[in-house]
Design a protein around this motif. Structure first.
Motif, mmCIF file in Angstrom:
data_model
loop_
_atom_site.group_PDB
_atom_site.id
_atom_site.type_symbol
_atom_site.label_atom_id
_atom_site.label_comp_id
_atom_site.label_asym_id
_atom_site.label_seq_id
_atom_site.Cartn_x
_atom_site.Cartn_y
_atom_site.Cartn_z
ATOM 1 N N GLN A 78 24.184 -5.066 -81.306
ATOM 2 C CA GLN A 78 25.617 -5.213 -81.085
ATOM 3 C C GLN A 78 25.912 -5.627 -79.642
ATOM 4 O OE1 GLN A 78 27.855 -1.743 -82.505
ATOM 5 N NE2 GLN A 78 26.168 -1.370 -83.943
ATOM 6 N N VAL A 79 25.255 -4.983 -78.696
ATOM 7 C CA VAL A 79 25.465 -5.294 -77.283
ATOM 8 C C VAL A 79 24.986 -6.708 -76.976
ATOM 9 C CG1 VAL A 79 24.720 -4.688 -74.935
ATOM 10 C CG2 VAL A 79 25.432 -2.890 -76.532
ATOM 11 N N ARG A 80 23.884 -7.110 -77.577
ATOM 12 C CA ARG A 80 23.304 -8.438 -77.349
ATOM 13 C C ARG A 80 24.274 -9.554 -77.750
ATOM 14 N NH1 ARG A 80 19.833 -12.091 -80.074
ATOM 15 N NH2 ARG A 80 20.003 -10.972 -82.017
ATOM 16 N N GLN A 95 18.217 -10.592 -70.614
ATOM 17 C CA GLN A 95 18.304 -10.586 -72.075
ATOM 18 C C GLN A 95 17.019 -11.112 -72.713
ATOM 19 O OE1 GLN A 95 22.107 -12.648 -72.660
ATOM 20 N NE2 GLN A 95 22.879 -10.754 -73.561
ATOM 21 N N MET A 145 27.537 -9.390 -77.524
ATOM 22 C CA MET A 145 28.780 -9.367 -76.740
ATOM 23 C C MET A 145 28.834 -10.570 -75.807
ATOM 24 S SD MET A 145 29.234 -5.528 -75.263
ATOM 25 C CE MET A 145 29.367 -4.113 -76.326
ATOM 26 N N LEU A 165 30.276 -7.779 -71.722
ATOM 27 C CA LEU A 165 29.100 -6.970 -71.393
ATOM 28 C C LEU A 165 29.156 -6.521 -69.937
ATOM 29 C CD1 LEU A 165 26.405 -5.754 -72.220
ATOM 30 C CD2 LEU A 165 25.334 -7.965 -71.746
ATOM 31 N N PHE A 206 31.631 -3.807 -69.663
ATOM 32 C CA PHE A 206 31.075 -2.617 -70.324
ATOM 33 C C PHE A 206 30.098 -1.894 -69.387
ATOM 34 C CE2 PHE A 206 27.640 -0.939 -73.176
ATOM 35 C CZ PHE A 206 28.366 0.087 -73.759
ATOM 36 N N VAL A 207 29.214 -2.646 -68.763
ATOM 37 C CA VAL A 207 28.223 -2.058 -67.860
ATOM 38 C C VAL A 207 28.908 -1.449 -66.640
ATOM 39 C CG1 VAL A 207 26.270 -2.595 -66.336
ATOM 40 C CG2 VAL A 207 26.335 -3.537 -68.648
ATOM 41 N N TRP A 251 22.397 -0.571 -81.890
ATOM 42 C CA TRP A 251 23.242 -0.648 -80.690
ATOM 43 C C TRP A 251 22.855 -1.862 -79.852
ATOM 44 C CZ3 TRP A 251 21.824 -0.356 -75.511
ATOM 45 C CH2 TRP A 251 22.876 -0.286 -74.607
ATOM 46 N N TYR A 252 21.558 -2.063 -79.670
ATOM 47 C CA TYR A 252 21.071 -3.204 -78.888
ATOM 48 C C TYR A 252 21.559 -4.523 -79.493
ATOM 49 C CZ TYR A 252 18.022 -6.927 -77.348
ATOM 50 O OH TYR A 252 17.565 -8.133 -76.891
#
Length: 160
Positions: A133-135, A78, A137, A142, A145-146, A130-131
């Motif tokens: 929002q994902v960051r 991250q 999580m 996450l 999700f992955v 999008w990044y």
């Protein structure tokens, strides 16, 4: 791995050494282990500190600075992504916005050029959103999700 990502070889080697090391190392140990110049070690350590991947620690009874790499691979990834975004994506987004604004103001953009700039700007804005929002999580979300991989696409297709 780092050199394939465009990272200086010595910086990548020092980061790898500190990452796998069971204890913090001082600059002389790093230089000796990797057989690189002490000055190169100092420069590389400053870069790794600027990226927030390595920090200085002090050991009781030793006046030298010792260095410790971030151990959590998720957090490290991250930090790297955020650094790349700040150094590469954000300036590109700013330039695209400026190009679109100047083109709109001057009226000099032909239809295809305007369309392509707007498409690229839209892509960068969408992926940046999008990044972000994902960051935010939680890590457990996450990771799930992955791990879902292509199942996410199947869920989206089924929802249509």
């Amino acid at each position: 791995m780092g050199t394939r990502w465009g990272v200086n070889r010595t910086v990548a080697q020092i980061h790898a050494l500190l990452y796998i090391s069971p204890k913090p190392l001082h600059a002389e140990e790093i230089a000796e282990t990797l057989a690189v110049a002490r000055s190169n070690v100092s420069t590389s350590l400053r870069e790794l500190q600027a990226w927030r991947l390595v920090k200085v620690v002090h050991l009781l009874g030793d006046r030298r600075d010792h260095f410790l790499a971030m151990a959590d691979v998720w957090e490290m990834f991250q930090v790297i992504l955020e650094g790349r975004k700040r150094r590469e994506v954000d300036p590109t987004l700013a330039v695209l916005r400026e190009c679109v604004a100047e083109g709109e103001a001057s009226g000099e953009l032909d239809g295809q050029s305007r369309e392509r700039l707007l498409e690229m700007l839209g892509f960068f804005e969408m992926t940046t959103s999008w990044y972000e929002q994902v960051r935010r999580m939680p890590r457990s979300t996450l990771a799930r999700f992955v791990k879902m991989g292509s199942k996410v696409a199947k869920l989206l297709e089924a929802a249509q």
